[in-house]
Design a protein around this motif. Structure first.
Motif, PDB file in Angstrom:
ATOM      1  N   SER A 137       0.836  -1.202   0.000  1.00  0.00           N
ATOM      2  CA  SER A 137       0.000   0.000   0.000  1.00  0.00           C
ATOM      3  C   SER A 137       0.866   1.244   0.000  1.00  0.00           C
ATOM      4  CB  SER A 137      -0.952  -0.011   1.185  1.00  0.00           C
ATOM      5  OG  SER A 137      -0.259  -0.289   2.366  1.00  0.00           O
ATOM      6  N   GLU A 173      -6.980  11.572   4.048  1.00  0.00           N
ATOM      7  CA  GLU A 173      -5.577  11.659   4.457  1.00  0.00           C
ATOM      8  C   GLU A 173      -4.728  10.589   3.774  1.00  0.00           C
ATOM      9  OE1 GLU A 173      -5.315  11.186   8.700  1.00  0.00           O
ATOM     10  OE2 GLU A 173      -6.259   9.214   8.646  1.00  0.00           O
ATOM     11  N   ASP A 213      -4.909   0.393   3.113  1.00  0.00           N
ATOM     12  CA  ASP A 213      -3.942  -0.557   3.681  1.00  0.00           C
ATOM     13  C   ASP A 213      -4.541  -1.494   4.726  1.00  0.00           C
ATOM     14  OD1 ASP A 213      -3.999   1.527   5.798  1.00  0.00           O
ATOM     15  OD2 ASP A 213      -2.310   0.388   6.604  1.00  0.00           O
ATOM     16  N   ALA A 214      -5.654  -1.087   5.317  1.00  0.00           N
ATOM     17  CA  ALA A 214      -6.201  -1.895   6.408  1.00  0.00           C
ATOM     18  C   ALA A 214      -6.965  -3.111   5.896  1.00  0.00           C
ATOM     19  CB  ALA A 214      -7.104  -1.038   7.296  1.00  0.00           C
ATOM     20  N   ALA A 232      -0.190   4.322   1.536  1.00  0.00           N
ATOM     21  CA  ALA A 232      -0.477   5.307   2.585  1.00  0.00           C
ATOM     22  C   ALA A 232      -1.136   4.653   3.784  1.00  0.00           C
ATOM     23  CB  ALA A 232      -1.381   6.394   2.024  1.00  0.00           C
ATOM     24  N   ALA A 233      -0.836   5.219   4.944  1.00  0.00           N
ATOM     25  CA  ALA A 233      -1.433   4.748   6.197  1.00  0.00           C
ATOM     26  C   ALA A 233      -2.532   5.703   6.637  1.00  0.00           C
ATOM     27  CB  ALA A 233      -0.358   4.677   7.274  1.00  0.00           C
ATOM     28  N   ASN A 234      -3.490   5.184   7.392  1.00  0.00           N
ATOM     29  CA  ASN A 234      -4.392   6.060   8.125  1.00  0.00           C
ATOM     30  C   ASN A 234      -3.541   6.884   9.088  1.00  0.00           C
ATOM     31  OD1 ASN A 234      -7.067   4.917   7.328  1.00  0.00           O
ATOM     32  ND2 ASN A 234      -6.080   3.077   8.134  1.00  0.00           N
ATOM     33  N   GLY A 235      -3.770   8.184   9.132  1.00  0.00           N
ATOM     34  CA  GLY A 235      -2.952   9.019  10.009  1.00  0.00           C
ATOM     35  C   GLY A 235      -1.537   9.208   9.479  1.00  0.00           C
ATOM     36  N   GLY A 236      -1.334   8.871   8.204  1.00  0.00           N
ATOM     37  CA  GLY A 236      -0.010   8.999   7.602  1.00  0.00           C
ATOM     38  C   GLY A 236       0.090  10.218   6.694  1.00  0.00           C
ATOM     39  N   ILE A 237       0.945  10.120   5.659  1.00  0.00           N
ATOM     40  CA  ILE A 237       1.242  11.293   4.834  1.00  0.00           C
ATOM     41  C   ILE A 237       0.773  11.137   3.389  1.00  0.00           C
ATOM     42  CG2 ILE A 237       3.196  11.982   6.277  1.00  0.00           C
ATOM     43  CD1 ILE A 237       5.043  10.790   4.069  1.00  0.00           C
TER      44      ILE A 237
END
Lengths: 355, 355
Positions: free
Chosen positions: B186, B254, B225-226, B188-193
């Motif tokens: 993936s 985000e 990503d989750a 990008a992360a949740n709470g990522g950039i």
């Protein structure tokens, strides 16, 4: 791992040394560099002739890929000088292996072992006078690689530069460290690059860490990005929790760095009879343990800080202060590790390697 | 947005031009740069005097922060020359705003509007001869900022360099684009950039994209990503799906970049009566639509490629070929957008700004 120096690397010596300008009793971490650096460029699909030369700025084109697409990885290691003036590395094979693991994930070429190890050894020998004896003193070693190809197109670079620079250090963190448990921000994605020592992972942490600083917390304990229920890393370190007399730490994963200090502390703890559980630690479990008094310690583990004691944590706007303990596992493990690194205690693990 | 040039920027002109060495009929995207660049440094907590000067490499210390901790952001924009030799920017205010949104997320200083816009305008005026007329021709503009402070400690830099460089381009992608839907990796992360145009986001994509390339796919469609159930971006572009006669695209978040081409295409599509739904699009929905024949088109949208037509996708080892359609929404929207950008069609939206 081979630390034999198969080839003498071409060495261009600095015309003078800067060592006399340095106040070794008052070093700011990572800000002073020795007289020389090691450099090896990658182009036309292969590594070029390595060189050791005076530490100096170098030229890059404005379209250099590292500026635009962020292919950049690094390692952090230390060298120590013992009472006999011998210089020792600590588990350099682990850093070497992780460097190439990072390289693969970032679509960069792997660095051959001979280039990495010969460069490291010969550079340390040349700037050996910069390594000071005594506990806490060390040479911080920063191997890194950047994409040096040019052109603003989002593809992997064709050219790269691998360098090793050296920075004499004393200690890293000081004072009390209060941490904030991340409820929104995160440092790594599933299927992302959290396990790589990639430059971009660090920049991503700065903003949420600044927000934590403003609330009076020195660091953030990162949680999994999908649910924010699992405790993963603390700042730029792995993190350990002591509940009653058991040490807990998360397993390494694609979100969590395989820290050398982390795995060393696990082995050290086991060797002195401490029970260690490597498993997911839930935020709810930590809060519960803090409430019922079974949470005794939290500490970060990393090369720079070695062990960083955390005095309390905040979660959902509630601050949990940890108990003051006379004889902590953190201090016990840190002392044992530093004694092995500084050759004050026998290394039964084969971790220390003489250069 | 103000495009007035309040101050004439100090300009050091190149002693000669490289323009005669360039084959404008055979440009490789992002590889040729004009004679000059714009530069403004940030130090001591403030932006210094900006300068326009000859395009040239510059010196950086080996411990420069961008190499180690990855604070680096950029924008991609284009300028177009119309038949009257006037030069036009396309929605520059959107790029300016997003640049500073990225800066905040990466703990970097925001660039003042006057520095960004005056730099952009005066640089384009100086190198105006490099902007060629005709559809497909454009000047690709790359504003970027890097951390130039020194020292290997994982904190935000104190010094930064903001630059604008210019690269004449014709088109970007060519040929058929087959994509692989991400099931493990993936971006990008949740709470990522993921919403920031940060260098590290791009490097993170190279390895999984290389894996896709080896399987015969040119790009990856990224999923959340989750759960890997939601379709998010395609390669470095936003992505649109046409099911029957409705265009679908994910909302920005985000994890998803707020693409200028994306929002432009949404408005353009609506203006010509196409129904657009901005909502999460599930992988399962796409597979179902491909199976029942209601999936008509997939295309990426971005500044570099404008619109990139996707001919099929693979998911769980099954390849779904899209139907060949004579008159596609992708082509219809691309033509309309390019006509507006090239001033061949009236701009009823106020998107084009004359320099």
């Amino acid at each position: 791992m081979s630390t034999t120096q198969t080839n003498k690397i071409e060495t261009i010596k600095a015309s003078s040394t800067k060592i006399n300008e340095v106040d070794f009793s008052n070093l700011s971490f990572g800000s002073v560099f020795t007289d020389h650096l090691f450099e090896c460029d990658y182009k036309n699909g292969e590594w070029q002739k390595p060189v050791i030369k005076p530490y100096a700025p170098f030229l890059l084109d404005p379209s250099t890929r590292v500026f635009h697409y962020g292919q950049a990885i690094f390692e952090g290691m230390k060298a120590y000088k013992d009472e006999n003036d011998d210089v020792w590395l600590f588990r350099p094979d682990e850093n070497y292996k992780r460097f190439n693991t990072s390289a693969v994930r970032m679509a960069m070429p792997e660095v051959p072992e001979d280039i990495f190890m010969s460069g490291l050894n010969q550079l340390l020998q040349l700037d050996e006078a910069w390594i000071k004896k005594g506990k806490g003193n060390a040479m911080y070693i920063r191997p890194f690689m950047i994409a040096t190809g040019t052109g603003v197109i989002a593809n992997p670079s064709d050219n790269y530069k691998f360098m090793i620079i050296l920075s004499p250090v004393s200690s890293y963190y000081s004072g009390e460290v209060k941490v904030l448990i991340a409820e929104h921000y995160s440092r790594a994605a599933n299927g992302g690059i959290g396990a790589a020592k990639a430059a971009g992972n660090y920049a991503a942490q700065f903003y949420p860490t600044n927000l934590a600083n403003k609330e009076g917390f020195q660091q953030v304990i990162w949680t999994d990005d999908a649910t924010h229920t699992k405790l993963e890393e603390a700042g730029t370190m792995n993190v350990f929790f002591r509940i009653n007399d058991t040490l807990l730490t998360a397993p390494v994963s694609e979100r969590i760095l395989d820290g050398v200090t982390r795995k060393t502390l696990i082995d050290l703890a086991k060797s002195i009879g401490i029970q260690v559980e490597v498993r997911s630690v839930l935020v709810s479990e930590l809060v519960e343990a803090a409430k019922n008094g079974s949470l005794k310690e939290i500490f970060g583990a990393g090369t720079a800080a070695v062990v960083s004691v955390i005095s309390g944590f905040s979660y959902q706007d509630v601050y949990y202060e940890l108990p003051k303990i006379e004889f902590t596992m953190a201090l016990q493990l840190k002392t044992k590790l530093e004694n092995i690194q500084n050759k004050l205690e026998e290394d039964n693990f084969g971790w220390t390697v003489k250069i």
